[in-house]
Design an enzyme around this catalytic site. Structure first.
Site, mmCIF file in Angstrom:
data_model
loop_
_atom_site.group_PDB
_atom_site.id
_atom_site.type_symbol
_atom_site.label_atom_id
_atom_site.label_comp_id
_atom_site.label_asym_id
_atom_site.label_seq_id
_atom_site.Cartn_x
_atom_site.Cartn_y
_atom_site.Cartn_z
ATOM 1 N N ASN A 47 -29.821 -31.807 -65.184
ATOM 2 C CA ASN A 47 -30.845 -33.031 -64.952
ATOM 3 C C ASN A 47 -31.311 -33.871 -66.202
ATOM 4 O O ASN A 47 -31.222 -33.077 -67.170
ATOM 5 C CB ASN A 47 -31.812 -32.543 -64.173
ATOM 6 C CG ASN A 47 -32.533 -31.412 -64.727
ATOM 7 O OD1 ASN A 47 -32.186 -30.513 -65.597
ATOM 8 N ND2 ASN A 47 -33.865 -31.108 -64.328
ATOM 9 N N GLU A 49 -34.429 -36.437 -67.161
ATOM 10 C CA GLU A 49 -35.504 -36.981 -66.425
ATOM 11 C C GLU A 49 -35.884 -38.362 -67.347
ATOM 12 O O GLU A 49 -35.345 -38.661 -68.344
ATOM 13 C CB GLU A 49 -36.610 -36.111 -66.506
ATOM 14 C CG GLU A 49 -36.348 -34.623 -65.860
ATOM 15 C CD GLU A 49 -37.501 -33.806 -65.870
ATOM 16 O OE1 GLU A 49 -38.383 -33.958 -66.719
ATOM 17 O OE2 GLU A 49 -37.570 -32.940 -64.870
ATOM 18 N N CYS A 58 -30.830 -36.326 -61.050
ATOM 19 C CA CYS A 58 -30.829 -34.791 -60.795
ATOM 20 C C CYS A 58 -29.200 -34.126 -61.470
ATOM 21 O O CYS A 58 -28.348 -35.190 -61.710
ATOM 22 C CB CYS A 58 -30.541 -34.635 -59.205
ATOM 23 S SG CYS A 58 -31.965 -34.560 -58.299
ATOM 24 N N GLU A 60 -26.738 -32.784 -60.388
ATOM 25 C CA GLU A 60 -25.559 -33.257 -59.488
ATOM 26 C C GLU A 60 -25.333 -34.825 -59.667
ATOM 27 O O GLU A 60 -24.014 -35.140 -59.597
ATOM 28 C CB GLU A 60 -26.139 -33.191 -57.860
ATOM 29 C CG GLU A 60 -26.420 -31.782 -57.350
ATOM 30 C CD GLU A 60 -27.791 -31.303 -57.854
ATOM 31 O OE1 GLU A 60 -28.563 -31.875 -58.499
ATOM 32 O OE2 GLU A 60 -28.269 -30.381 -57.031
ATOM 33 N N CYS A 91 -31.159 -30.795 -53.772
ATOM 34 C CA CYS A 91 -32.173 -31.468 -52.936
ATOM 35 C C CYS A 91 -31.489 -32.133 -51.971
ATOM 36 O O CYS A 91 -30.306 -32.260 -51.709
ATOM 37 C CB CYS A 91 -33.030 -32.259 -53.794
ATOM 38 S SG CYS A 91 -32.250 -33.567 -54.428
ATOM 39 N N CYS A 94 -29.184 -35.134 -52.959
ATOM 40 C CA CYS A 94 -28.123 -34.570 -53.532
ATOM 41 C C CYS A 94 -27.126 -33.959 -52.546
ATOM 42 O O CYS A 94 -25.899 -33.822 -52.912
ATOM 43 C CB CYS A 94 -28.386 -33.641 -54.960
ATOM 44 S SG CYS A 94 -29.182 -34.455 -56.193
HETATM 45 N N1 THU Z 1 -33.410 -31.316 -59.637
HETATM 46 C C1 THU Z 1 -32.065 -31.276 -59.827
HETATM 47 O O1 THU Z 1 -31.561 -31.690 -61.011
HETATM 48 N N2 THU Z 1 -31.121 -30.952 -58.714
HETATM 49 C C2 THU Z 1 -31.832 -30.819 -57.312
HETATM 50 O O2 THU Z 1 -30.968 -30.678 -56.564
HETATM 51 C C3 THU Z 1 -33.236 -30.320 -57.112
HETATM 52 C C4 THU Z 1 -33.923 -30.854 -58.466
HETATM 53 C C5 THU Z 1 -34.118 -31.687 -60.875
HETATM 54 C C6 THU Z 1 -34.950 -32.823 -60.855
HETATM 55 C C7 THU Z 1 -36.176 -32.979 -61.630
HETATM 56 O O3 THU Z 1 -35.630 -33.067 -63.005
HETATM 57 C C8 THU Z 1 -36.343 -31.358 -61.785
HETATM 58 O O4 THU Z 1 -35.227 -30.532 -61.042
HETATM 59 C C9 THU Z 1 -37.576 -30.922 -60.911
HETATM 60 O O5 THU Z 1 -37.732 -31.429 -59.418
#
Ligand code: THU
Length: 141
Positions: A47, A49, A58, A60, A91, A94
């Site tokens: 991920n 940010e 994310c 993914e 999530c 994703c």
């Molecule tokens: N996150 C992901 O990278 N993938 C997911 O499927 C769930 C959430 C990340 C996004 C963010 O940087 C952190 O997790 C907290 O939500």
């Protein structure tokens, strides 16, 4: 692909390795994602940010970028992990992203064990829905 032929250890190791690259100054919640492709590659992502939180990518998203930069193809088997190498669920957004690039019957290693993409995203909207209602081009009318 039969589950027995899938090297889940290698996929999980790639997801864990991806954690080291996560850029998570806001949540401090690194995620690593990895998948096996239909031609035997392992793709991965972390991920990334953003100060504008909603712009966060994310893991993914980065993984799908890796898929296409490495030649494309379809995803056969997937796992994502948190910083303690524990399995987490992709999530909702994703799951849709994975669905777009999934091979028929794609398997996910989830908190409830192995699940197919159709189990984690039932009745999904996808490319075939668009094809089904594609309007004819002007010159076809
Ligand atoms: N996150 C992901 O990278 N993938 C997911 O499927 C769930 C959430 C990340 C996004 C963010 O940087 C952190 O997790 C907290 O939500």
């Amino acid at each position: 692909m039969s589950d027995q032929l899938i090297d889940w250890v290698a996929i999980r190791q790639a997801a864990i390795a991806a954690l080291d690259h996560a850029y998570v100054p806001y949540s401090n919640y690194p995620v690593g994602a990895a998948a096996l492709t239909d031609d035997g590659r392992i793709v991965s992502g972390c991920n990334i940010e953003n100060a504008s939180y909603g712009v966060t990518l994310c893991a993914e998203c980065a993984m799908v970028g890796d898929l296409h930069m490495g030649g494309g193809g379809k995803l056969v088997a997937f796992v994502c992990v948190n910083k303690d190498a524990e399995t987490i669920m992709p999530c909702g957004r994703c799951r849709q992203l994975l669905y777009e690039h999934s091979a028929e019957g794609m398997i996910l290693d989830t908190v409830s064990g192995l699940r197919t993409i159709d189990q984690v995203l039932p009745d999904a909207f996808g490319p075939r829905d668009l094809e089904a209602v594609a309007s004819p081009r002007k010159d076809e009318r």
